[in-house]
Enzyme design. Structure first.
Site, mmCIF file in Angstrom:
data_model
loop_
_atom_site.group_PDB
_atom_site.id
_atom_site.type_symbol
_atom_site.label_atom_id
_atom_site.label_comp_id
_atom_site.label_asym_id
_atom_site.label_seq_id
_atom_site.Cartn_x
_atom_site.Cartn_y
_atom_site.Cartn_z
ATOM 1 N N ASP A 29 14.801 36.889 4.498
ATOM 2 C CA ASP A 29 15.531 36.397 3.328
ATOM 3 C C ASP A 29 16.871 37.176 3.153
ATOM 4 O O ASP A 29 17.816 36.391 2.975
ATOM 5 C CB ASP A 29 14.773 36.637 1.938
ATOM 6 C CG ASP A 29 13.625 35.647 1.960
ATOM 7 O OD1 ASP A 29 13.378 34.762 2.745
ATOM 8 O OD2 ASP A 29 12.730 35.600 0.878
ATOM 9 N N ASP A 33 20.547 35.254 3.302
ATOM 10 C CA ASP A 33 21.275 35.360 2.058
ATOM 11 C C ASP A 33 22.678 35.788 2.610
ATOM 12 O O ASP A 33 23.868 35.381 1.845
ATOM 13 C CB ASP A 33 20.837 36.094 0.932
ATOM 14 C CG ASP A 33 19.640 35.276 0.114
ATOM 15 O OD1 ASP A 33 19.615 34.220 0.379
ATOM 16 O OD2 ASP A 33 18.837 36.172 -0.454
ATOM 17 N N LYS A 109 -2.447 9.835 5.404
ATOM 18 C CA LYS A 109 -1.596 8.991 4.451
ATOM 19 C C LYS A 109 -0.866 9.652 3.282
ATOM 20 O O LYS A 109 -1.964 10.121 2.509
ATOM 21 C CB LYS A 109 -2.497 7.754 4.010
ATOM 22 C CG LYS A 109 -1.717 7.188 3.021
ATOM 23 C CD LYS A 109 -2.507 5.696 2.686
ATOM 24 C CE LYS A 109 -2.149 4.744 1.814
ATOM 25 N NZ LYS A 109 -1.482 5.013 0.818
ATOM 26 N N ASP A 111 0.232 11.278 0.040
ATOM 27 C CA ASP A 111 0.165 10.646 -1.187
ATOM 28 C C ASP A 111 1.434 11.092 -2.026
ATOM 29 O O ASP A 111 1.556 11.848 -2.915
ATOM 30 C CB ASP A 111 -0.931 11.226 -2.159
ATOM 31 C CG ASP A 111 -1.364 10.608 -3.279
ATOM 32 O OD1 ASP A 111 -0.666 9.449 -3.701
ATOM 33 O OD2 ASP A 111 -2.263 11.067 -4.057
ATOM 34 N N ARG A 130 11.472 2.090 -2.618
ATOM 35 C CA ARG A 130 11.004 0.719 -2.063
ATOM 36 C C ARG A 130 11.251 -0.370 -3.012
ATOM 37 O O ARG A 130 11.851 -1.414 -2.833
ATOM 38 C CB ARG A 130 9.256 0.909 -1.872
ATOM 39 C CG ARG A 130 9.053 -0.703 -1.601
ATOM 40 C CD ARG A 130 7.607 -0.755 -0.993
ATOM 41 N NE ARG A 130 6.768 -0.414 -1.579
ATOM 42 C CZ ARG A 130 5.728 0.381 -1.199
ATOM 43 N NH1 ARG A 130 5.518 0.697 0.120
ATOM 44 N NH2 ARG A 130 4.703 1.060 -2.001
ATOM 45 N N TYR A 216 8.115 8.655 8.978
ATOM 46 C CA TYR A 216 6.794 8.125 9.755
ATOM 47 C C TYR A 216 7.228 6.720 10.234
ATOM 48 O O TYR A 216 6.204 6.005 10.780
ATOM 49 C CB TYR A 216 5.462 7.846 8.957
ATOM 50 C CG TYR A 216 5.635 7.401 7.883
ATOM 51 C CD1 TYR A 216 6.100 6.302 7.305
ATOM 52 C CD2 TYR A 216 5.349 8.384 6.479
ATOM 53 C CE1 TYR A 216 6.170 5.801 5.977
ATOM 54 C CE2 TYR A 216 5.314 7.952 5.083
ATOM 55 C CZ TYR A 216 5.667 6.509 5.155
ATOM 56 O OH TYR A 216 5.876 6.098 3.770
ATOM 57 N N LYS A 301 -8.768 4.063 2.930
ATOM 58 C CA LYS A 301 -8.344 4.620 1.713
ATOM 59 C C LYS A 301 -9.819 5.550 1.628
ATOM 60 O O LYS A 301 -10.983 5.010 1.636
ATOM 61 C CB LYS A 301 -8.412 3.788 0.385
ATOM 62 C CG LYS A 301 -6.901 3.063 0.444
ATOM 63 C CD LYS A 301 -5.753 3.887 0.047
ATOM 64 C CE LYS A 301 -5.575 4.251 -1.146
ATOM 65 N NZ LYS A 301 -4.891 3.352 -2.014
ATOM 66 N N CYS A 395 -11.641 -15.282 -32.699
ATOM 67 C CA CYS A 395 -10.981 -14.384 -32.134
ATOM 68 C C CYS A 395 -10.695 -13.324 -33.006
ATOM 69 O O CYS A 395 -10.613 -13.362 -34.142
ATOM 70 C CB CYS A 395 -9.301 -15.441 -32.039
ATOM 71 S SG CYS A 395 -7.922 -14.392 -31.646
ATOM 72 N N CYS A 398 -7.035 -13.803 -34.759
ATOM 73 C CA CYS A 398 -6.668 -14.628 -35.683
ATOM 74 C C CYS A 398 -8.007 -15.427 -36.371
ATOM 75 O O CYS A 398 -7.840 -16.560 -37.066
ATOM 76 C CB CYS A 398 -5.694 -15.735 -35.079
ATOM 77 S SG CYS A 398 -6.439 -16.767 -33.727
ATOM 78 N N CYS A 413 -9.437 -18.087 -27.143
ATOM 79 C CA CYS A 413 -8.768 -18.434 -28.280
ATOM 80 C C CYS A 413 -7.644 -19.534 -28.155
ATOM 81 O O CYS A 413 -6.815 -19.496 -27.482
ATOM 82 C CB CYS A 413 -7.955 -17.298 -28.890
ATOM 83 S SG CYS A 413 -7.109 -17.831 -30.305
ATOM 84 N N CYS A 418 -1.613 -17.863 -32.229
ATOM 85 C CA CYS A 418 -2.401 -16.556 -32.344
ATOM 86 C C CYS A 418 -1.295 -15.489 -31.978
ATOM 87 O O CYS A 418 -0.738 -15.348 -31.002
ATOM 88 C CB CYS A 418 -3.448 -16.318 -31.394
ATOM 89 S SG CYS A 418 -4.443 -14.821 -31.421
#
Ligand code: IVH
Length: 662
Positions: A29, A33, A109, A111, A130, A216, A301, A395, A398, A413, A418
Site C-alpha cells: 500500500d 501511495d 450468472k 447477479d 440496458r 462477458y 436459474k 366491486c 364502487c 367490475c 369505477c
C-alpha cells in the site's frame, strides 16, 4: 517527464488490476501511495501530459444534471430462462437438431446489472444501462469509478462490449453497516446496492460504494468462438470471471451446474444462475434470436428460495379493465432478498386448485426471483380455524354488482366510472413502457385522483397550470414538481406506439401497439380503420381488431384523444415507417446461411420496413427462404416443403432495385 508519467500510469494500472483481480498485489500500500503521489505531482506540473487512462482520472468525480439517453450500437438482449434438467435438454435439443456437434460455454450468472461499454481506439468512451434493450441511459460518470475497469485497452481498437456491474458480498456488508450507523435505510441485496449506486447523478456515491465489473459478451466479436472471445477480452486487459467452462453435451452443462450449486455460497459475490452459450459464433449467428432473446444462449436459474409464512387475509383489488384479483395478505417475510407482504392469487380457480384458506401457513417463493408466489398451504400446520374464501358479489370500491367473464373464471367490475379502474388506468398511462412519466407513482396518482387533480389522461398535461398548488402539497417541493412537469412535457414527444399502449385498449400490448403504429403512422388514420383492415396486421385477430374499433367508436375516447392532441401530445409514429411493397408485404421470410453483401440484422430491418416478417424457423407458413452461403437445415426443410428459395443474387437485385443498397 512524459516518459516517467507513462511509466507510472502503467505500473499503477497494473497494480490496480493485480490488487482487485488476483488478490496478489506486487506493490505494498505504501509503495502504491508514494508512486501515485509522484504521478499526481508530475501531472499538476505537466497537465499537458495527463494520460486518459491515468488512475488519477478515475479519482475525479462528476455530477450530471440528468441521464442522457443513448442508442446501443447493437440491441442489448436479455436471456430466456430454464429451471430444470428437462428444460436444459430441450434447449440443447433444439440446437443439436441443426448443429449436432455443438459445444457450449458455461458461465456464472452474475447477479448485478447489465452494462454496455464503448471503447474508441482503445480508450473508454461511454457506458450505458440496458434500458429497453434499444435505448439505455448514459452512466459513464459512474462506471468511471469502477476501479477494476481499465480506461485503456491493450489494443487501440473500437469495441462495443457487454458485462455486469456488481457489488461483492464484502462491500455490500460494509456498505450496509455504514448506512446503519448513519441511520439510512438498508439495501436489500448487493444487486440493489449496485443498481442504486449506478442510478445516481453524483458519481461520488459510486466511488464510495466499491463496485466491480466482469465482461462477458462482444456483440460483433472478431473471434470464431465465444471461448476465444473470452480469452480475447482478457487479453485486452478487461476483467472476466475466470470460472467458465467449455462443455460438449447437456451432461457437461449439468455437471457444471452441480459444481457451482455446491460452491455458490463460498463465492465472494452473488450469482443467481448459470449462463449457457453456444460456443461457435457462426452457429450463434445462424440460430439468431427471437424478439426478446438470443436462441443461442439461455440462463439456468437456481431454484427459488422457499419460506413459510402466514396467509392472514385475502383482499380483492380492481384492475384497469375492471378485473377483480384476489391478493394474499401475508405476515411480512424476507425471501430472495426482499420483504414480501402481498402476493397475487390471480383468480378463484387458482385459490381452489391450491386449496388455500385464510389463516393457512403457506410456502412462498419468488417466481423467476422477482414475483412473489404462494406455492401452497402447509397442510400439517392447519388447526381447523382456517376459513374458505367466499367470492365477493360487489366491486370492493364502487359496489357495482360484479359480472363473470365469458371464460367463467374471472370477475369484472362493469362500471366504467369505477374509481379503482380509473386510477389503475392512469397509473398504466404514465408507466415506464407507456408514456414514461417519472414522479407520478401509484400512491401519488391515487391521491391526485381522490383530490380531483387528475381524473383523466388530459388532466396530466394540465398539471402545469396548477404548479403552485402542487408545490404546496405535502411531500412535494419546488424541485420535485419541476422534475415532474419536465417529465410530463418530455412524454408529449413519445412515438405513437407508446400512446397506443398507454390508452389501455383491451389486449393491446407493447408489441401489437408497435405493429399498429408502424402500419398506420398516425392516430387519425387508425381512428377510422375497420376490422378487416386491422386483421391484416400479423398477430391481430378478430377479437383484438374488434377491441380497437370499439375503442375508437366510443365518443368519449375520441374526445380524450382530441384533447391530448390539443394539449400537444404527439400522435404520430416517429420510427421508421412501413412501406407496402408487393414483394415483401405480409409475407413470412426465413434467413439462412451467410450473405456476403449485407448483415442479417440489416436485411431483417429492410424486410420489415416493406411490411414483411422475418421468422427464425421454416414451417408450412413460410413464404420465402433467403439462402446465403453454407445454408443450414432450414434450406433442406424449405426444399422438402416446396417453399420458394431466393439466392444471394436474387435478394441483391431486389434490394438494388429498391435503392436499399448500392
Ligand atoms: S450474456 C446476448 N453472460 O443475466 C447475451 N449475461 O438474465 C447477453 N448476466 O441480461 C447476456 N451474468 O445482465 C451473460 N455470464 C453472463 C451473465 C449475464 C449475468 C445477466 C445479464 C443478462 C441477464 C439475463
Amino acid at each position: 517527464m512524459q516518459e516517467r508519467i507513462k511509466e507510472l500510469v502503467e505500473i499503477l494500472n497494473k497494480a490496480n488490476v493485480e490488487y482487485y483481480m488476483n488478490d496478489d498485489p506486487f506493490l505494498s500500500d505504501n509503495e502504491y501511495d508514494s508512486l501515485l503521489n509522484e504521478l499526481i505531482k508530475l501531472e499538476e506540473e505537466y497537465p499537458e501530459f495527463i494520460l486518459p487512462d491515468s488512475p488519477t482520472q478515475k479519482v475525479a468525480t462528476k455530477v450530471i444534471s440528468e441521464f442522457q439517453k443513448v442508442t446501443h450500437d447493437t440491441p442489448m438482449f436479455s436471456l430466456s430462462n430454464v429451471f430444470n434438467e428437462n428444460e436444459i435438454r430441450d434447449f440443447s435439443n433444439k440446437i443439436t437438431k441443426e448443429f449436432p456437434n455443438c459445444q457450449y460455454v458455461c458461465e456464472l450468472k452474475m447477479d448485478g446489472l447489465a452494462v454496455s461499454l464503448n471503447y474508441e481506439k482503445g480508450i473508454f468512451k461511454r457506458a450505458a444501462t440496458r434500458g429497453d434493450g434499444v435505448i439505455g441511459e448514459d452512466i459513464t460518470h459512474n462506471v468511471l469509478m469502477i476501479k477494476t475497469l481499465p480506461l485503456k485497452l491493450k489494443e487501440p481498437i473500437d469495441l462495443e462490449i457487454r458485462g455486469e456491474i456488481f457489488m461483492s458480498k464484502k462491500s455490500f456488508n460494509e456498505c450496509n453497516a455504514k448506512r446503519e450507523r448513519e441511520g439510512l435505510p438498508l439495501f436489500q441485496n448487493p444487486r440493489n446496492a449496485a443498481a442504486g449506486s449506478i442510478r445516481q447523478l453524483d458519481s461520488k456515491i459510486a466511488k464510495e460504494r466499491d463496485l466491480d465489473i466482469y465482461l462477458y459478451h462482444i456483440p460483433n466479436t472478431p473471434m470464431a468462438t465465444h471461448y476465444e472471445t473470452m480469452q480475447y477480452i482478457k487479453k485486452l486487459g478487461l476483467p472476466i470471471n475466470p470460472n467458465l467452462a467449455l462443455v460438449s453435451s447437456p451432461s457437461g452443462i449439468l455437471d457444471y451446474i452441480e459444481e457451482w450449486t455446491q460452491k455458490r455460497s463460498s463465492l465472494p459475490y452473488e450469482i443467481d444462475g448459470i449462463v449457457i452459450k453456444v460456443n461457435d459464433i457462426g452457429m450463434q449467428r445462424e440460430l439468431g434470436s427471437t424478439a426478446k432473446y438470443p436462441r443461442w444462449a439461455t440462463a439456468y436459474k437456481f431454484p427459488a428460495e422457499e419460506v413459510i409464512t402466514k396467509l392472514t387475509d385475502i383482499i380483492f383489488t380492481v384492475g384497469r379493465t375492471g378485473q377483480i384479483t384476489p391478493n394474499a395478505v401475508l405476515d411480512p417475510i424476507k425471501v430472495a432478498g426482499s420483504t414480501v407482504k402481498r402476493a397475487t392469487l390471480h383468480n378463484m380457480d387458482y385459490i381452489r386448485a391450491k386449496d388455500l384458506k385464510i389463516g393457512d401457513y403457506v410456502y412462498l417463493h419468488k417466481a423467476g426471483d422477482v414475483i412473489p408466489e404462494v406455492v401452497g398451504p402447509v397442510l400439517n400446520r392447519r388447526n381447523g380455524s382456517e376459513k374458505i374464501l367466499k367470492m365477493i358479489e360487489n366491486c370492493p370500491i364502487c359496489h357495482t354488482p360484479l359480472v363473470k367473464s365469458t371464460s367463467e373464471i374471472d370477475y369484472f367490475c362493469p362500471n366504467k366510472l369505477c374509481p379503482a379502474r380509473n386510477v389503475e388506468g392512469l397509473i398504466h398511462f404514465v408507466s415506464r413502457n407507456a408514456m414514461n412519466i417519472d414522479g407520478l407513482g401509484d400512491r401519488i396518482m391515487e391521491d391526485f385522483y381522490n383530490m380531483g387533480i387528475i381524473k383523466n389522461f388530459p388532466d396530466i398535461y394540465l398539471l402545469k397550470n396548477r404548479k403552485q398548488e402542487l408545490i404546496e402539497l405535502e411531500g412535494f417541493g419546488n424541485k420535485s414538481v419541476e422534475n415532474l412537469l419536465i417529465s410530463i412535457e418530455n412524454s408529449k414527444h413519445s412515438s405513437l406506439e407508446r400512446l397506443l399502449f398507454a390508452l389501455g385498449i383491451p389486449g393491446i400490448g407493447e408489441k401489437n401497439a408497435k405493429l399498429i403504429a408502424k402500419k398506420y403512422g398516425d392516430i387519425d388514420n387508425l381512428k377510422n380503420a375497420n376490422v378487416e383492415e386491422l386483421k391484416l396486421i400479423p398477430d391481430i385477430g378478430e377479437i383484438l381488431a374488434q377491441n380497437i374499433c370499439n375503442f375508437f367508436d366510443e365518443p368519449a375516447n375520441r374526445m380524450i384523444i382530441r384533447e391530448l392532441q390539443d394539449l400537444g401530445v404527439n400522435t404520430e409514429y416517429l420510427g421508421e415507417k412501413v412501406i407496402e411493397h408487393e414483394i415483401f408485404s405480409n409475407k413470412k421470410f426465413v434467413l439462412t446461411g451467410t450473405l456476403s453483401f449485407i448483415k442479417r440484422d440489416d436485411l431483417k430491418r429492410i424486410i420489415e420496413k416493406y411490411n414483411g416478417m422475418v421468422s427464425g424457423s421454416v414451417s408450412a407458413k413460410t413464404d420465402v427462404v433467403i439462402a446465403g452461403e453454407d445454408p443450414g437445415s432450414k434450406y433442406t426443410k424449405a426444399q422438402e416443403l416446396n417453399i420458394e428459395i431466393w439466392n444471394e443474387e436474387k435478394i441483391k437485385d431486389i434490394l438494388m432495385e429498391l435503392n436499399e443498397i448500392e
